[in-house]
Design a protein around this motif. Structure first.
Motif, mmCIF file in Angstrom:
data_model
loop_
_atom_site.group_PDB
_atom_site.id
_atom_site.type_symbol
_atom_site.label_atom_id
_atom_site.label_comp_id
_atom_site.label_asym_id
_atom_site.label_seq_id
_atom_site.Cartn_x
_atom_site.Cartn_y
_atom_site.Cartn_z
ATOM 1 N N PRO A 149 8.733 -11.065 -13.141
ATOM 2 C CA PRO A 149 7.215 -10.309 -12.810
ATOM 3 C C PRO A 149 7.402 -9.568 -10.955
ATOM 4 C CG PRO A 149 7.001 -11.924 -13.794
ATOM 5 C CD PRO A 149 8.518 -12.498 -13.350
ATOM 6 N N CYS A 150 6.862 -8.948 -11.250
ATOM 7 C CA CYS A 150 7.007 -8.126 -9.812
ATOM 8 C C CYS A 150 6.349 -7.069 -9.320
ATOM 9 C CB CYS A 150 8.986 -7.115 -9.100
ATOM 10 S SG CYS A 150 8.734 -5.835 -9.724
ATOM 11 N N SER A 151 5.828 -6.644 -7.943
ATOM 12 C CA SER A 151 5.153 -6.087 -7.091
ATOM 13 C C SER A 151 5.570 -4.404 -7.906
ATOM 14 C CB SER A 151 4.967 -5.302 -6.336
ATOM 15 O OG SER A 151 5.951 -5.229 -6.040
ATOM 16 N N GLY A 152 6.397 -4.189 -8.574
ATOM 17 C CA GLY A 152 6.802 -2.633 -8.981
ATOM 18 C C GLY A 152 6.722 -1.573 -8.532
ATOM 19 N N THR A 153 7.004 -1.399 -6.810
ATOM 20 C CA THR A 153 7.103 -0.089 -6.316
ATOM 21 C C THR A 153 8.124 0.791 -6.468
ATOM 22 O OG1 THR A 153 7.720 -1.834 -4.462
ATOM 23 C CG2 THR A 153 5.669 -1.606 -4.008
ATOM 24 N N GLY A 154 8.614 0.010 -7.097
ATOM 25 C CA GLY A 154 9.934 0.761 -7.807
ATOM 26 C C GLY A 154 9.533 1.371 -9.342
ATOM 27 N N THR A 155 8.279 1.817 -9.726
ATOM 28 C CA THR A 155 7.755 1.786 -10.346
ATOM 29 C C THR A 155 6.325 2.744 -10.349
ATOM 30 O OG1 THR A 155 6.476 0.280 -11.716
ATOM 31 C CG2 THR A 155 9.089 0.514 -12.077
ATOM 32 N N LEU A 156 6.069 3.284 -9.294
ATOM 33 C CA LEU A 156 4.758 4.564 -9.505
ATOM 34 C C LEU A 156 4.021 5.509 -9.705
ATOM 35 C CD1 LEU A 156 4.342 3.018 -5.253
ATOM 36 C CD2 LEU A 156 3.298 1.857 -7.335
ATOM 37 N N ARG A 157 5.365 6.286 -9.728
ATOM 38 C CA ARG A 157 5.569 7.163 -10.876
ATOM 39 C C ARG A 157 5.104 7.638 -12.279
ATOM 40 N NH1 ARG A 157 11.639 9.308 -12.066
ATOM 41 N NH2 ARG A 157 12.535 6.998 -13.377
ATOM 42 N N ARG A 158 5.007 6.274 -12.376
ATOM 43 C CA ARG A 158 4.652 5.957 -13.877
ATOM 44 C C ARG A 158 3.173 5.706 -14.471
ATOM 45 N NH1 ARG A 158 8.883 6.934 -17.572
ATOM 46 N NH2 ARG A 158 10.721 6.121 -16.457
ATOM 47 N N ARG A 159 2.667 5.321 -13.515
ATOM 48 C CA ARG A 159 1.459 4.850 -14.263
ATOM 49 C C ARG A 159 0.382 5.098 -12.444
ATOM 50 N NH1 ARG A 159 0.594 -0.739 -15.034
ATOM 51 N NH2 ARG A 159 -0.468 -0.214 -13.632
ATOM 52 N N ALA A 160 -0.387 5.884 -13.021
ATOM 53 C CA ALA A 160 -0.970 6.543 -11.940
ATOM 54 C C ALA A 160 -1.859 5.988 -10.808
ATOM 55 C CB ALA A 160 -1.491 7.740 -12.553
ATOM 56 N N ASP A 161 -2.179 5.064 -11.765
ATOM 57 C CA ASP A 161 -3.060 4.030 -10.137
ATOM 58 C C ASP A 161 -2.279 2.827 -10.226
ATOM 59 O OD1 ASP A 161 -2.578 3.661 -13.292
ATOM 60 O OD2 ASP A 161 -4.827 2.740 -13.644
ATOM 61 N N ALA A 162 -1.129 3.351 -10.306
ATOM 62 C CA ALA A 162 -0.660 2.044 -9.770
ATOM 63 C C ALA A 162 -0.524 1.196 -8.139
ATOM 64 C CB ALA A 162 0.707 1.860 -10.275
ATOM 65 N N ARG A 163 -0.192 2.623 -7.617
ATOM 66 C CA ARG A 163 -0.369 2.794 -6.325
ATOM 67 C C ARG A 163 -1.407 2.272 -5.444
ATOM 68 N NH1 ARG A 163 0.570 8.886 -5.356
ATOM 69 N NH2 ARG A 163 1.808 7.960 -7.386
ATOM 70 N N TRP A 164 -2.381 2.080 -5.519
ATOM 71 C CA TRP A 164 -4.023 1.386 -5.584
ATOM 72 C C TRP A 164 -3.821 0.095 -5.866
ATOM 73 C CZ3 TRP A 164 -3.754 5.173 -2.696
ATOM 74 C CH2 TRP A 164 -3.372 6.431 -3.188
ATOM 75 N N ARG A 165 -3.135 -0.838 -6.202
ATOM 76 C CA ARG A 165 -3.332 -1.783 -7.427
ATOM 77 C C ARG A 165 -2.789 -2.795 -6.234
ATOM 78 N NH1 ARG A 165 -6.281 -2.595 -11.957
ATOM 79 N NH2 ARG A 165 -7.052 -0.267 -13.132
ATOM 80 N N LYS A 166 -1.601 -2.749 -5.816
ATOM 81 C CA LYS A 166 -0.994 -3.190 -5.185
ATOM 82 C C LYS A 166 -1.060 -3.324 -3.314
ATOM 83 C CE LYS A 166 2.499 -1.552 -7.854
ATOM 84 N NZ LYS A 166 2.414 -2.670 -9.339
ATOM 85 N N SER A 167 -0.456 -4.559 -2.871
ATOM 86 C CA SER A 167 -1.153 -4.972 -1.714
ATOM 87 C C SER A 167 -0.155 -5.800 -1.285
ATOM 88 C CB SER A 167 -2.324 -5.526 -1.961
ATOM 89 O OG SER A 167 -1.873 -7.290 -2.400
ATOM 90 N N PRO A 168 0.178 -6.005 0.255
ATOM 91 C CA PRO A 168 0.769 -7.251 1.113
ATOM 92 C C PRO A 168 0.779 -8.453 0.193
ATOM 93 C CG PRO A 168 -0.947 -5.937 2.945
ATOM 94 C CD PRO A 168 -1.135 -5.337 0.780
ATOM 95 N N GLU A 169 -0.775 -8.852 0.639
ATOM 96 C CA GLU A 169 -0.498 -9.719 -0.832
ATOM 97 C C GLU A 169 0.017 -10.057 -2.204
ATOM 98 O OE1 GLU A 169 -2.986 -8.857 2.306
ATOM 99 O OE2 GLU A 169 -3.376 -7.762 0.576
ATOM 100 N N LEU A 170 0.400 -9.400 -2.471
ATOM 101 C CA LEU A 170 0.897 -9.424 -4.028
ATOM 102 C C LEU A 170 1.992 -9.621 -3.420
ATOM 103 C CD1 LEU A 170 0.773 -8.809 -7.319
ATOM 104 C CD2 LEU A 170 1.448 -6.416 -6.631
ATOM 105 N N ILE A 171 3.310 -8.616 -2.611
ATOM 106 C CA ILE A 171 4.238 -8.795 -2.813
ATOM 107 C C ILE A 171 4.726 -10.293 -2.026
ATOM 108 C CG2 ILE A 171 5.708 -7.718 -1.137
ATOM 109 C CD1 ILE A 171 4.617 -5.805 -1.045
#
Length: 465
Positions: A343-365
């Motif tokens: 499981p990971c932050s998924g920052t390589g897959t932001l194109r896949r889900r429109a809302d993914a970029r707004w659900r990430k954070s430095p804390e999650l990483i």
């Protein structure tokens, strides 16, 4: 635009209303736009073209929300966060159509927004929505952005609608050109990529089946068992997926399994196996000979693995409900290879889900990096001497990639990194990373972002408490 009812009243446009409903649900209940739309569109009587328009508007507004809010704030005297949710999201829908959908005339977008506001908000909002959207339409080719030289991260953040903290990270790590290319790629809808189930059909035969159904496709560039759908009815392609002839999977995920290099007769542990895409790929490469131990901490999710493997005809899987952080406590036998696709932050897959970029954070990483290390060390005692661990993420962040591998190798000297590229089924340019690993990028390789390292066990080691 509204439609006239039999009594002369305006019937609300069902497309924009449903898009608005999805956006409101996401904002107020923190739900996922795509998941909500899957259910609602399946229940609706909309024409397929209308369903596609709902999806485009809802996902487009979500993906471009930061840029849309920047534009709207230029012309709206009331701060957007002080507006009620309904008119705020109606403004976003209208602005998205004006700025990004050339097929929708600006007057149509404005009028549809006004009708929605009349029906769903109070009268005072109607004039505001109308005035703001008309000003957006009048000025759409002359929208000022933050100063590129003084605020480079903010400039890119607004222009490409990504969180500024993430843009700052990438600028520091990758530099301007690389970061801008990555941001641009993240805003391009990814193609439908399918892994052909070679237990049932060859790639050539599968391409013929697609052609018979009016679907144009071509082989993947790097994965020999993948195809990219380029045109036609994707629904026809997905019918073949439901028959178990293929699996919807990005090319980067296929490459992970090829780097694991499963062989018939081996015993392989797939940690964090759900939902079973890579498990079934391992089974295909093993030609259904040997044994796969599919481990996941969530017993319910292991049922997805079972369902996937049954559909794909993979018969060599044993389900292991266990926490991979303590895998050595649940399994007594040694294995030839382990896939730790964490499981990971998924920052390589932001194109896949429109809302993914707004659900990430430095804390999650940071949180993910700790979990990833624990999963990696948990399987180490199970690997035979001479055996292999493949560690992979769909993150572009060093904390989750090289730093996890570095920490593991420092504490587990019995493992050494291997040159991962020698296991690629086809050469991939510009993918080198530390420790012999590879990193894939959307803008360089046309795949999701991924990090893949291969670690070989040279001697027995101690169990890390």
């Amino acid at each position: 635009m509204g439609r006239r009812g039999s009594g002369g009243e305006v019937a609300l446009d069902p497309v924009r209303r449903l898009a608005l409903e999805a956006l409101l649900r996401a904002e107020e209940q923190n739900s996922y736009v795509n998941l909500y739309l899957q259910t609602r569109l399946a229940e609706s009587n909309l024409h397929p073209r209308e369903k596609a328009l709902v999806t485009e508007i809802a996902n487009g507004v979500t993906r471009w929300r930061l840029y849309l809010d920047w534009v709207l704030s230029r012309f709206c005297k009331t701060p957007l966060d002080e507006l009620p949710p309904i008119p705020r999201n109606i403004l976003r829908i209208g602005a998205y159509q004006i700025l990004f959908m050339g097929s929708v005339a600006a007057p149509v977008a404005c009028n549809a927004a006004v009708e929605l506001t009349k029906a769903l908000s109070h009268p005072g909002m109607v004039a505001l929505v109308n005035a703001v959207l008309r000003r957006v339409a009048e000025n759409k080719d002359n929208i000022p952005l933050p100063d590129r030289d003084r605020e480079p991260a903010r400039f890119l953040s607004v222009k490409y609608s990504h969180p500024e903290w993430l843009v700052e990270r990438w600028l520091k790590e990758w530099g301007w050109e690389e970061t801008e290319a990555l941001l641009r790629a993240n805003n391009e809808p990814p193609p439908l990529v399918l892994r052909v189930n070679t237990l049932k059909v060859s790639v050539g035969e599968f391409l013929e089946l697609l052609e018979e159904r009016g679907v144009s496709a071509e082989p993947c560039k790097f994965a020999p068992d993948g195809v990219v759908v380029r045109g036609g009815d994707k629904g026809e392609a997905l019918k073949l997926v439901r028959k178990g002839l293929a699996y919807a999977q990005d090319e980067s995920a296929m490459i992970v399994t090829h780097i694991l290099s499963p062989r018939p007769g081996e015993k392989i542990l797939d940690d964090c196996a759900a939902p079973g895409g890579k498990t079934s790929h391992i089974g295909a490469l093993m030609q259904n000979q040997g044994e796969i131990l599919a481990m996941d901490v969530h017993e319910q999710r292991l049922k997805l693995v079972e369902k996937t493997c049954k559909r794909m005809g993979v018969t060599i899987v044993r389900l292991v409900p266990a926490d991979g952080r303590s895998a050595w406590l649940f399994l007594s036998e040694k294995v030839d290879k382990v896939l730790v696709d964490v499981p990971c932050s998924g920052t390589g897959t932001l194109r896949r889900r429109a809302d993914a970029r707004w659900r990430k954070s430095p804390e999650l990483i940071r949180e993910m990096a700790g979990l990833q290390y624990e999963l990696l060390r948990g399987v180490a005692p199970l690997v035979k001497v001479g055996g292999v661990i493949v560690y992979s993420t769909c993150s572009l962040e060093r904390e989750e990639d090289e730093e996890v591998v570095r920490r593991f190798l420092e504490r587990h000297p019995e493992f050494e990194p291997e040159e991962t590229r020698q296991y690629l089924p086809r050469p991939i340019p510009d993918c080198e990373a530390e420790f012999g690993a590879i990193r894939l990028f959307p803008h360089r390789h046309g795949t999701d972002g991924a990090f893949i390292a291969r670690l070989v066990k040279r001697a027995e080691g101690r169990v890390e408490e």
